[in-house]
Design a protein around this motif. Structure first.
Motif, mmCIF file in Angstrom:
data_model
loop_
_atom_site.group_PDB
_atom_site.id
_atom_site.type_symbol
_atom_site.label_atom_id
_atom_site.label_comp_id
_atom_site.label_asym_id
_atom_site.label_seq_id
_atom_site.Cartn_x
_atom_site.Cartn_y
_atom_site.Cartn_z
ATOM 1 N N ASP A 59 41.106 39.435 16.195
ATOM 2 C CA ASP A 59 40.267 39.845 17.325
ATOM 3 C C ASP A 59 40.449 38.976 18.566
ATOM 4 O OD1 ASP A 59 39.224 41.933 15.881
ATOM 5 O OD2 ASP A 59 37.476 40.816 15.208
ATOM 6 N N LEU A 60 41.192 37.889 18.438
ATOM 7 C CA LEU A 60 41.434 37.026 19.592
ATOM 8 C C LEU A 60 42.399 37.691 20.559
ATOM 9 C CD1 LEU A 60 41.939 33.586 17.817
ATOM 10 C CD2 LEU A 60 39.916 34.374 19.032
ATOM 11 N N PRO A 61 42.192 37.488 21.866
ATOM 12 C CA PRO A 61 43.149 38.053 22.825
ATOM 13 C C PRO A 61 44.498 37.324 22.749
ATOM 14 C CG PRO A 61 41.404 36.836 23.961
ATOM 15 C CD PRO A 61 41.071 36.831 22.511
ATOM 16 N N TYR A 62 45.537 37.996 23.192
ATOM 17 C CA TYR A 62 46.868 37.403 23.211
ATOM 18 C C TYR A 62 46.896 36.275 24.230
ATOM 19 C CZ TYR A 62 47.623 41.800 20.914
ATOM 20 O OH TYR A 62 47.517 42.861 20.055
ATOM 21 N N GLY A 63 47.683 35.236 23.956
ATOM 22 C CA GLY A 63 47.792 34.137 24.903
ATOM 23 C C GLY A 63 48.116 32.825 24.229
ATOM 24 N N VAL A 64 47.911 31.743 24.978
ATOM 25 C CA VAL A 64 48.206 30.381 24.528
ATOM 26 C C VAL A 64 46.918 29.723 24.052
ATOM 27 C CG1 VAL A 64 49.092 28.131 25.238
ATOM 28 C CG2 VAL A 64 50.125 30.218 26.144
ATOM 29 N N TYR A 65 46.996 29.029 22.934
ATOM 30 C CA TYR A 65 45.845 28.364 22.321
ATOM 31 C C TYR A 65 46.208 26.937 21.941
ATOM 32 C CZ TYR A 65 43.672 32.926 21.908
ATOM 33 O OH TYR A 65 43.129 34.143 22.195
ATOM 34 N N THR A 66 45.180 26.117 21.796
ATOM 35 C CA THR A 66 45.332 24.771 21.252
ATOM 36 C C THR A 66 44.541 24.721 19.953
ATOM 37 O OG1 THR A 66 45.537 23.774 23.433
ATOM 38 C CG2 THR A 66 44.957 22.303 21.626
ATOM 39 N N LEU A 67 45.201 24.283 18.900
ATOM 40 C CA LEU A 67 44.563 24.125 17.604
ATOM 41 C C LEU A 67 44.289 22.648 17.391
ATOM 42 C CD1 LEU A 67 43.722 25.241 14.809
ATOM 43 C CD2 LEU A 67 46.098 24.885 14.097
ATOM 44 N N GLU A 68 43.021 22.325 17.159
ATOM 45 C CA GLU A 68 42.623 20.949 16.856
ATOM 46 C C GLU A 68 42.291 20.889 15.374
ATOM 47 O OE1 GLU A 68 39.371 19.931 19.424
ATOM 48 O OE2 GLU A 68 40.563 20.227 21.230
ATOM 49 N N LEU A 69 42.996 20.038 14.647
ATOM 50 C CA LEU A 69 42.806 19.894 13.203
ATOM 51 C C LEU A 69 42.298 18.504 12.885
ATOM 52 C CD1 LEU A 69 46.144 21.420 11.917
ATOM 53 C CD2 LEU A 69 43.888 22.445 11.707
ATOM 54 N N TRP A 70 41.346 18.420 11.962
ATOM 55 C CA TRP A 70 40.863 17.142 11.457
ATOM 56 C C TRP A 70 40.901 17.182 9.948
ATOM 57 C CZ3 TRP A 70 38.449 19.521 15.560
ATOM 58 C CH2 TRP A 70 38.364 18.795 16.739
ATOM 59 N N GLY A 71 41.416 16.139 9.366
ATOM 60 C CA GLY A 71 41.451 15.982 7.916
ATOM 61 C C GLY A 71 41.050 14.564 7.601
ATOM 62 N N GLY A 72 39.759 14.342 7.383
ATOM 63 C CA GLY A 72 39.268 12.982 7.168
ATOM 64 C C GLY A 72 39.363 12.196 8.458
ATOM 65 N N THR A 73 40.170 11.149 8.470
ATOM 66 C CA THR A 73 40.314 10.317 9.668
ATOM 67 C C THR A 73 41.504 10.739 10.526
ATOM 68 O OG1 THR A 73 41.653 8.723 8.444
ATOM 69 C CG2 THR A 73 39.280 8.321 8.535
ATOM 70 N N GLU A 74 42.287 11.707 10.050
ATOM 71 C CA GLU A 74 43.468 12.157 10.789
ATOM 72 C C GLU A 74 43.122 13.318 11.713
ATOM 73 O OE1 GLU A 74 47.307 12.219 8.614
ATOM 74 O OE2 GLU A 74 45.977 12.087 6.878
ATOM 75 N N GLU A 75 43.689 13.284 12.910
ATOM 76 C CA GLU A 75 43.491 14.353 13.881
ATOM 77 C C GLU A 75 44.854 14.821 14.360
ATOM 78 O OE1 GLU A 75 41.517 15.030 18.276
ATOM 79 O OE2 GLU A 75 40.855 13.346 17.068
ATOM 80 N N GLN A 76 44.950 16.116 14.631
ATOM 81 C CA GLN A 76 46.225 16.695 15.025
ATOM 82 C C GLN A 76 45.971 17.814 16.029
ATOM 83 O OE1 GLN A 76 48.464 17.634 11.537
ATOM 84 N NE2 GLN A 76 49.819 19.006 12.605
ATOM 85 N N LEU A 77 46.760 17.846 17.095
ATOM 86 C CA LEU A 77 46.689 18.924 18.090
ATOM 87 C C LEU A 77 48.003 19.697 18.074
ATOM 88 C CD1 LEU A 77 45.198 17.002 21.149
ATOM 89 C CD2 LEU A 77 43.994 18.501 19.591
ATOM 90 N N VAL A 78 47.888 21.034 18.105
ATOM 91 C CA VAL A 78 49.066 21.888 18.073
ATOM 92 C C VAL A 78 48.881 23.003 19.101
ATOM 93 C CG1 VAL A 78 50.522 23.373 16.650
ATOM 94 C CG2 VAL A 78 49.319 21.461 15.606
ATOM 95 N N ARG A 79 49.903 23.248 19.883
ATOM 96 C CA ARG A 79 49.887 24.337 20.845
ATOM 97 C C ARG A 79 50.449 25.591 20.176
ATOM 98 N NH1 ARG A 79 49.868 24.521 26.705
ATOM 99 N NH2 ARG A 79 51.102 26.288 27.401
ATOM 100 N N LEU A 80 49.707 26.713 20.297
ATOM 101 C CA LEU A 80 50.068 27.959 19.630
ATOM 102 C C LEU A 80 50.116 29.119 20.613
ATOM 103 C CD1 LEU A 80 47.542 27.736 16.669
ATOM 104 C CD2 LEU A 80 49.940 27.137 16.601
ATOM 105 N N VAL A 81 50.789 30.177 20.199
ATOM 106 C CA VAL A 81 50.845 31.412 20.986
ATOM 107 C C VAL A 81 50.462 32.560 20.072
ATOM 108 C CG1 VAL A 81 52.319 33.000 22.266
ATOM 109 C CG2 VAL A 81 52.646 30.528 22.515
ATOM 110 N N LYS A 82 49.481 33.369 20.529
ATOM 111 C CA LYS A 82 49.154 34.598 19.815
ATOM 112 C C LYS A 82 49.909 35.732 20.481
ATOM 113 C CE LYS A 82 45.982 37.741 17.979
ATOM 114 N NZ LYS A 82 44.727 38.316 17.839
ATOM 115 N N ARG A 83 50.583 36.514 19.669
ATOM 116 C CA ARG A 83 51.387 37.611 20.214
ATOM 117 C C ARG A 83 51.034 38.915 19.529
ATOM 118 N NH1 ARG A 83 55.332 39.496 16.934
ATOM 119 N NH2 ARG A 83 55.946 38.224 15.193
ATOM 120 N N VAL A 84 51.642 39.986 20.010
ATOM 121 C CA VAL A 84 51.419 41.332 19.461
ATOM 122 C C VAL A 84 52.045 41.428 18.096
ATOM 123 C CG1 VAL A 84 51.848 43.786 19.805
ATOM 124 C CG2 VAL A 84 51.451 42.307 21.760
#
Length: 84
Positions: A59-84
Motif C-alpha cells: 500500500d506504500l506509494p512508489y518512491g525512495v525510502y530509508t529503512l532504519e533497523l535496530w537489533g539490540g545495540t546495533e543500528e543500520q540505515l538502508v536506502r530503498l526504492v519501491k517500484r511497480v
C-alpha cells in the motif's frame, strides 16, 4: 551489520538475512524521502532464524525510502526504492 537485505528494490515485501546475534529482537522503521514514518515493525525471532520477511508493504506509494533497523545495540540505515 546484523541484517543484510536481499535487494534494495522492493514491491510489497522486504527480506532480510540475519547475522548471528545474542539479541533476538528486530525493530524497523520505513520512512519516505521527506522523513515521514510510513511503516513500523517490531518483532522477536529465534536465534537460529536466518531469514526474516516483512510483508504488507504493497500500500506504500512508489518512491525512495530509508529503512532504519535496530537489533539490540546495533543500528543500520538502508536506502530503498519501491517500484511497480
Amino acid at each position: 551489520m546484523f541484517a543484510k537485505l536481499k535487494s534494495q528494490v522492493f514491491i510489497d515485501t522486504l527480506t532480510f538475512e540475519l547475522s548471528e546475534t545474542a539479541n533476538p529482537s528486530l525493530r524497523a522503521i520505513l520512512k519516505d524521502d521527506k522523513g515521514k514514518v510510513c511503516s513500523m515493525m517490531e518483532t522477536t525471532f529465534e536465534p537460529s532464524q536466518k531469514v526474516f520477511r516483512w510483508i504488507g508493504l504493497n500500500d506504500l506509494p512508489y518512491g525512495v525510502y530509508t529503512l532504519e533497523l535496530w537489533g539490540g545495540t546495533e543500528e543500520q540505515l538502508v536506502r530503498l526504492v519501491k517500484r511497480v
